[in-house]
Design a protein around this motif. Sequence first.
Motif, PDB file in Angstrom:
ATOM      1  N   ASP A  20       0.871  -1.187   0.000  1.00 28.23           N
ATOM      2  CA  ASP A  20       0.000   0.000   0.000  1.00 28.23           C
ATOM      3  C   ASP A  20       0.901   1.228   0.000  1.00 28.23           C
ATOM      4  O   ASP A  20       1.228   1.785   1.038  1.00 28.23           O
ATOM      5  N   ASP A 283      -7.891  -4.711  -3.299  1.00 32.85           N
ATOM      6  CA  ASP A 283      -9.031  -3.799  -3.347  1.00 32.85           C
ATOM      7  C   ASP A 283      -8.635  -2.374  -2.980  1.00 32.85           C
ATOM      8  O   ASP A 283      -7.696  -2.154  -2.220  1.00 32.85           O
ATOM      9  N   ASN A 284      -9.372  -1.421  -3.509  1.00 33.33           N
ATOM     10  CA  ASN A 284      -9.369  -0.064  -3.000  1.00 33.33           C
ATOM     11  C   ASN A 284     -10.802   0.442  -3.074  1.00 33.33           C
ATOM     12  O   ASN A 284     -11.676  -0.213  -3.664  1.00 33.33           O
ATOM     13  N   TRP A 296     -17.424   5.928  -4.216  1.00 32.26           N
ATOM     14  CA  TRP A 296     -16.473   5.545  -3.172  1.00 32.26           C
ATOM     15  C   TRP A 296     -16.482   6.532  -2.006  1.00 32.26           C
ATOM     16  O   TRP A 296     -16.232   6.162  -0.857  1.00 32.26           O
ATOM     17  N   TRP A 309      -7.504   5.835   1.107  1.00 26.90           N
ATOM     18  CA  TRP A 309      -6.574   4.907   0.468  1.00 26.90           C
ATOM     19  C   TRP A 309      -6.125   3.817   1.440  1.00 26.90           C
ATOM     20  O   TRP A 309      -5.396   2.903   1.058  1.00 26.90           O
TER      21      TRP A 309
END
Length: 324
Positions: A20, A283-284, A296, A309
Amino acid sequence: MAKIYLSPAAHEHDNPCSYDRAGCGENVHCNRYMDELEPYLAACGFEVKRNPRGRVGAAGLRAAVQEANRWGADLYYVAHTNAGGGCRNGIMLYSDETRAWAEKLRARRLEVYPYRSNISLSPELYEINQTAMPCLYEELVFHDHLEDITWLHTHFREEAAATAKAFCDIFGAAFVDPYAGGEQPAPAGNPYAEPTALLQKGSRGDGVKWVQWELERRGYDLGSGGVDGIFGDKTDAGVRAVQTAAGIQVDGIVGPDTRGALKADGEAGTPPQTATYTVKAGDNLSKIGAKLGVPWRKIAEANGIAAPWIIRPGQVLVIPEVQR
């Protein structure tokens, strides 16, 4: 019972994490690992101290070593991750006098870790040569190797349990699983006094630490500084997210209403919840929103996520406006 001092990575400038790149770093994931380790050590009866998140850089390491030496720790345990393209675990020590301890840690590590592990002497490292007690300095994985660092991010608890078992082996203690029976260990209360004055961006002191501790309890990311008593951008973002979720004025100012929201369990003010989604590796929020047909930003708002994030595999998200 033995005293164990925990020293997670504390770089002045955090190293990027391939799992990440936007929301994680070596300091961050090493602290997450230590967060998982502490309940195991407490359940096994060890006394534990830890270098706090906000104490970083060379000065922070000196302070940690001095604190451990004054305390009279029996073991100084360092957790870092490595870089350079490898895919392995490594345990470093001062001399062969403590190799038996390292072998016990390596044996338990290989019960859960799927790749190789090696032991080496590195007496030149500050934390190894300046501690009055034995030091085990572990490079958990390589943070620039996606497969290796993904394994760590999806196995924090297993990694921590193996470490606790190794320390029990070293000190002749009985291993106790705090999660046996599916129960979660009782969380410790906020160690800082609840403030009475209004707090906002730019404020400093123990009152801010109280706010930050409550934010961390709820899972908000405060960055490498952690609970440092400085009301900065990440603390402000977390406070505003809590205010949004609680349905109170969103101004970033911590007064009575916001303190009440921070102390609550998190249900108050949450938008209507009609579905959930369990985060998978890779996933994000953008991908999840596109898959489910929900913006989102609404997912972030419904879950009080200040830094969109930062989500983790296994995390359960509330998905608004999706019918079962």
